[in-house]
Design a protein around this motif. Sequence first.
Motif, PDB file in Angstrom:
ATOM      1  N   VAL A  76       0.700  -1.409   0.106  1.00  0.00           N
ATOM      2  CA  VAL A  76      -0.051   0.013  -0.116  1.00  0.00           C
ATOM      3  C   VAL A  76       1.012   1.470  -0.038  1.00  0.00           C
ATOM      4  O   VAL A  76       1.587   1.358   0.862  1.00  0.00           O
ATOM      5  CB  VAL A  76      -0.751   0.126   0.992  1.00  0.00           C
ATOM      6  CG1 VAL A  76      -1.932   1.351   1.068  1.00  0.00           C
ATOM      7  CG2 VAL A  76      -1.859  -1.250   1.415  1.00  0.00           C
ATOM      8  N   PHE A  77       0.629   1.978  -0.802  1.00  0.00           N
ATOM      9  CA  PHE A  77       1.298   3.338  -1.142  1.00  0.00           C
ATOM     10  C   PHE A  77       0.375   4.718  -0.993  1.00  0.00           C
ATOM     11  O   PHE A  77      -0.690   4.487  -1.549  1.00  0.00           O
ATOM     12  CB  PHE A  77       2.003   3.397  -2.232  1.00  0.00           C
ATOM     13  CG  PHE A  77       3.270   2.353  -2.660  1.00  0.00           C
ATOM     14  CD1 PHE A  77       4.406   2.913  -2.223  1.00  0.00           C
ATOM     15  CD2 PHE A  77       3.024   1.091  -2.833  1.00  0.00           C
ATOM     16  CE1 PHE A  77       5.560   1.673  -2.219  1.00  0.00           C
ATOM     17  CE2 PHE A  77       4.206   0.280  -2.705  1.00  0.00           C
ATOM     18  CZ  PHE A  77       5.283   0.363  -2.703  1.00  0.00           C
ATOM     19  N   GLU A  78       0.593   5.587  -0.116  1.00  0.00           N
ATOM     20  CA  GLU A  78      -0.345   6.689   0.169  1.00  0.00           C
ATOM     21  C   GLU A  78       0.468   7.752  -0.581  1.00  0.00           C
ATOM     22  O   GLU A  78       1.468   8.190  -0.105  1.00  0.00           O
ATOM     23  CB  GLU A  78      -0.619   6.837   1.561  1.00  0.00           C
ATOM     24  CG  GLU A  78      -1.451   8.020   1.717  1.00  0.00           C
ATOM     25  CD  GLU A  78      -1.663   8.139   3.191  1.00  0.00           C
ATOM     26  OE1 GLU A  78      -2.270   9.046   3.764  1.00  0.00           O
ATOM     27  OE2 GLU A  78      -1.628   6.875   4.011  1.00  0.00           O
ATOM     28  N   LEU A  79      -0.404   8.728  -1.300  1.00  0.00           N
ATOM     29  CA  LEU A  79       0.378   9.760  -1.979  1.00  0.00           C
ATOM     30  C   LEU A  79      -0.711  10.879  -1.648  1.00  0.00           C
ATOM     31  O   LEU A  79      -2.051  10.743  -1.436  1.00  0.00           O
ATOM     32  CB  LEU A  79       0.102   9.778  -3.598  1.00  0.00           C
ATOM     33  CG  LEU A  79       0.847   8.289  -4.050  1.00  0.00           C
ATOM     34  CD1 LEU A  79       0.608   8.530  -5.788  1.00  0.00           C
ATOM     35  CD2 LEU A  79       2.101   8.088  -3.686  1.00  0.00           C
ATOM     36  N   GLU A  80      -0.317  12.087  -1.739  1.00  0.00           N
ATOM     37  CA  GLU A  80      -0.967  13.145  -1.668  1.00  0.00           C
ATOM     38  C   GLU A  80      -1.862  13.666  -2.775  1.00  0.00           C
ATOM     39  O   GLU A  80      -1.137  13.577  -3.867  1.00  0.00           O
ATOM     40  CB  GLU A  80      -0.209  14.613  -1.043  1.00  0.00           C
ATOM     41  CG  GLU A  80      -1.146  15.725  -0.906  1.00  0.00           C
ATOM     42  CD  GLU A  80      -0.354  17.067  -0.357  1.00  0.00           C
ATOM     43  OE1 GLU A  80      -0.940  17.816  -0.154  1.00  0.00           O
ATOM     44  OE2 GLU A  80       1.034  16.879  -0.189  1.00  0.00           O
ATOM     45  N   ASN A  81      -2.871  13.854  -2.898  1.00  0.00           N
ATOM     46  CA  ASN A  81      -3.779  14.059  -4.085  1.00  0.00           C
ATOM     47  C   ASN A  81      -3.836  15.703  -4.391  1.00  0.00           C
ATOM     48  O   ASN A  81      -4.702  16.278  -3.734  1.00  0.00           O
ATOM     49  CB  ASN A  81      -5.404  13.533  -3.882  1.00  0.00           C
ATOM     50  CG  ASN A  81      -6.080  13.605  -5.083  1.00  0.00           C
ATOM     51  OD1 ASN A  81      -5.538  14.151  -5.977  1.00  0.00           O
ATOM     52  ND2 ASN A  81      -7.333  13.306  -4.981  1.00  0.00           N
ATOM     53  N   THR A  82      -2.795  16.175  -4.986  1.00  0.00           N
ATOM     54  CA  THR A  82      -2.633  17.476  -5.274  1.00  0.00           C
ATOM     55  C   THR A  82      -3.504  18.037  -6.415  1.00  0.00           C
ATOM     56  O   THR A  82      -3.366  19.285  -6.815  1.00  0.00           O
ATOM     57  CB  THR A  82      -1.228  17.948  -5.307  1.00  0.00           C
ATOM     58  OG1 THR A  82      -0.624  16.985  -6.607  1.00  0.00           O
ATOM     59  CG2 THR A  82      -0.558  17.490  -4.304  1.00  0.00           C
ATOM     60  N   GLY A  83      -3.938  17.075  -7.159  1.00  0.00           N
ATOM     61  CA  GLY A  83      -4.680  17.346  -8.455  1.00  0.00           C
ATOM     62  C   GLY A  83      -3.621  17.334  -9.683  1.00  0.00           C
ATOM     63  O   GLY A  83      -4.165  17.416 -10.947  1.00  0.00           O
ATOM     64  N   SER A  84      -2.195  17.029  -9.410  1.00  0.00           N
ATOM     65  CA  SER A  84      -1.441  17.242 -10.695  1.00  0.00           C
ATOM     66  C   SER A  84      -1.289  15.687 -11.022  1.00  0.00           C
ATOM     67  O   SER A  84      -0.669  15.568 -12.072  1.00  0.00           O
ATOM     68  CB  SER A  84      -0.342  17.659 -10.172  1.00  0.00           C
ATOM     69  OG  SER A  84       0.281  17.111  -9.058  1.00  0.00           O
ATOM     70  N   ILE A  85      -1.987  14.865 -10.462  1.00  0.00           N
ATOM     71  CA  ILE A  85      -1.686  13.414 -10.838  1.00  0.00           C
ATOM     72  C   ILE A  85      -2.877  12.685 -11.433  1.00  0.00           C
ATOM     73  O   ILE A  85      -4.108  12.898 -10.789  1.00  0.00           O
ATOM     74  CB  ILE A  85      -1.262  12.231  -9.730  1.00  0.00           C
ATOM     75  CG1 ILE A  85       0.115  12.866  -9.293  1.00  0.00           C
ATOM     76  CG2 ILE A  85      -0.992  10.780 -10.129  1.00  0.00           C
ATOM     77  CD1 ILE A  85       0.703  12.173  -8.117  1.00  0.00           C
ATOM     78  N   ASP A  86      -2.870  12.300 -12.556  1.00  0.00           N
ATOM     79  CA  ASP A  86      -4.062  11.579 -13.283  1.00  0.00           C
ATOM     80  C   ASP A  86      -4.068  10.069 -12.618  1.00  0.00           C
ATOM     81  O   ASP A  86      -3.229   9.158 -13.206  1.00  0.00           O
ATOM     82  CB  ASP A  86      -4.005  11.603 -14.519  1.00  0.00           C
ATOM     83  CG  ASP A  86      -4.910  11.076 -15.325  1.00  0.00           C
ATOM     84  OD1 ASP A  86      -5.868  10.070 -14.814  1.00  0.00           O
ATOM     85  OD2 ASP A  86      -5.521  11.398 -16.627  1.00  0.00           O
ATOM     86  N   PRO A  87      -5.009   9.715 -12.007  1.00  0.00           N
ATOM     87  CA  PRO A  87      -4.909   8.328 -11.337  1.00  0.00           C
ATOM     88  C   PRO A  87      -4.984   7.066 -12.166  1.00  0.00           C
ATOM     89  O   PRO A  87      -4.423   6.191 -12.366  1.00  0.00           O
ATOM     90  CB  PRO A  87      -6.142   8.313 -10.356  1.00  0.00           C
ATOM     91  CG  PRO A  87      -6.468   9.828  -9.867  1.00  0.00           C
ATOM     92  CD  PRO A  87      -6.138  10.489 -11.307  1.00  0.00           C
ATOM     93  N   GLU A  88      -5.835   7.515 -13.410  1.00  0.00           N
ATOM     94  CA  GLU A  88      -6.104   6.663 -14.223  1.00  0.00           C
ATOM     95  C   GLU A  88      -4.799   6.181 -15.020  1.00  0.00           C
ATOM     96  O   GLU A  88      -4.405   5.164 -15.637  1.00  0.00           O
ATOM     97  CB  GLU A  88      -7.110   6.592 -15.314  1.00  0.00           C
ATOM     98  CG  GLU A  88      -8.652   6.719 -14.486  1.00  0.00           C
ATOM     99  CD  GLU A  88      -9.731   7.025 -15.606  1.00  0.00           C
ATOM    100  OE1 GLU A  88      -9.708   7.104 -16.957  1.00  0.00           O
ATOM    101  OE2 GLU A  88     -11.161   6.863 -15.158  1.00  0.00           O
ATOM    102  N   GLU A  89      -4.153   7.290 -15.638  1.00  0.00           N
ATOM    103  CA  GLU A  89      -2.954   7.393 -16.328  1.00  0.00           C
ATOM    104  C   GLU A  89      -1.994   6.763 -15.423  1.00  0.00           C
ATOM    105  O   GLU A  89      -1.097   5.799 -15.862  1.00  0.00           O
ATOM    106  CB  GLU A  89      -2.599   8.685 -16.666  1.00  0.00           C
ATOM    107  CG  GLU A  89      -1.365   8.789 -17.602  1.00  0.00           C
ATOM    108  CD  GLU A  89      -0.754  10.141 -18.026  1.00  0.00           C
ATOM    109  OE1 GLU A  89       0.402  10.343 -18.017  1.00  0.00           O
ATOM    110  OE2 GLU A  89      -1.795  10.963 -18.267  1.00  0.00           O
TER     111      GLU A  89
END
Length: 236
Positions: free
Chosen positions: A136-149
Motif C-alpha cells: 500500500v502506497f499513500e500519495l497526496e492528492n494535489t490534483g496534478s496526478i491523473d490516477p487512471e494514467e
Amino acid sequence: MGRAFEYRRAAKEKRWGKMSKLFPKLGKAITMAAKEGGQDPATNAKLRTAIQNAKAENMPKDNIDAAIKRAAQKDVASFTQVDYEGKGPHGVLVYVECATDNPTRTVANVKSYFNKAGGGVVPNGQLEFMFNRKSVFELENTGSIDPEELELELIDAGCEEIEVTDDRIFIYGDYTAFGTIGSALEERGIAVLKSNLERFPTTPVEFTEEQLADIEKMMDKFDDDDDVQQIFTNMG
C-alpha cells in the motif's frame, strides 16, 4: 477497498494518533531497518521507507536520527519479527505483527490480551489465508496526478488498483510488488507519504456498534504494547 478500508483506516488513525504510542513503534522500525541493512538511507530501501513513514507522522528529525544511531550501539538488542493469530470478542479475527527482543514476554502479553477479551490465540497459519497481504502506497492528492494514467503506468510494476479520496491517492499491489512499485514511483519523481505491507480480510464481517466497542477495547491493549507493530482484523 471501499468502506471496509475506510473504517480500518479511521480506526487505525484513531488508535495510532497518540504520539506517545506511535513514535516508539516508528523508532523501532527505523532501528531494525538500520541494523539489518545499514544506516545510509540511500542504499537501504527498508530504512528509506521507515524514515518516510516516520516523517509522515511528523516524528521529529532528532528522534529519527537517534533511532538510526541506536542501531550501531552494541547494547541494543536484536529485534525479531513474530506474528500471532487469534480470535477476539464476537469472533473477530485478528492478525498481530510484532517486533520483539523477548518473544517469551511478547507471546505471554498477546495471549493475555486475547484471553481477557474472551478470545484466544490460534496456531499460526490457521487464519493467515483469510487475509490478502498487499503493498500500500499513500500519495497526496494535489490534483496534478491523473490516477487512471498512473495506474496504467504502474501495471507492469505490479499495481492492481488505485483508490482516490479528496486528499489522498492509494496504490495497491501484491505484497511481492512492494519494491517494484516503490521504484517506479521514485523513477517518476512521485513523492510517497507512507508505504507499508498491510493485510486485508478476504471476507470482511460487519459488527454492531456495541460489538465494535468491545473489539476496540481489546485493540487498545495491543496498541499500548510497544512490541506490537501492526494489527489487522476482518472487520467490515
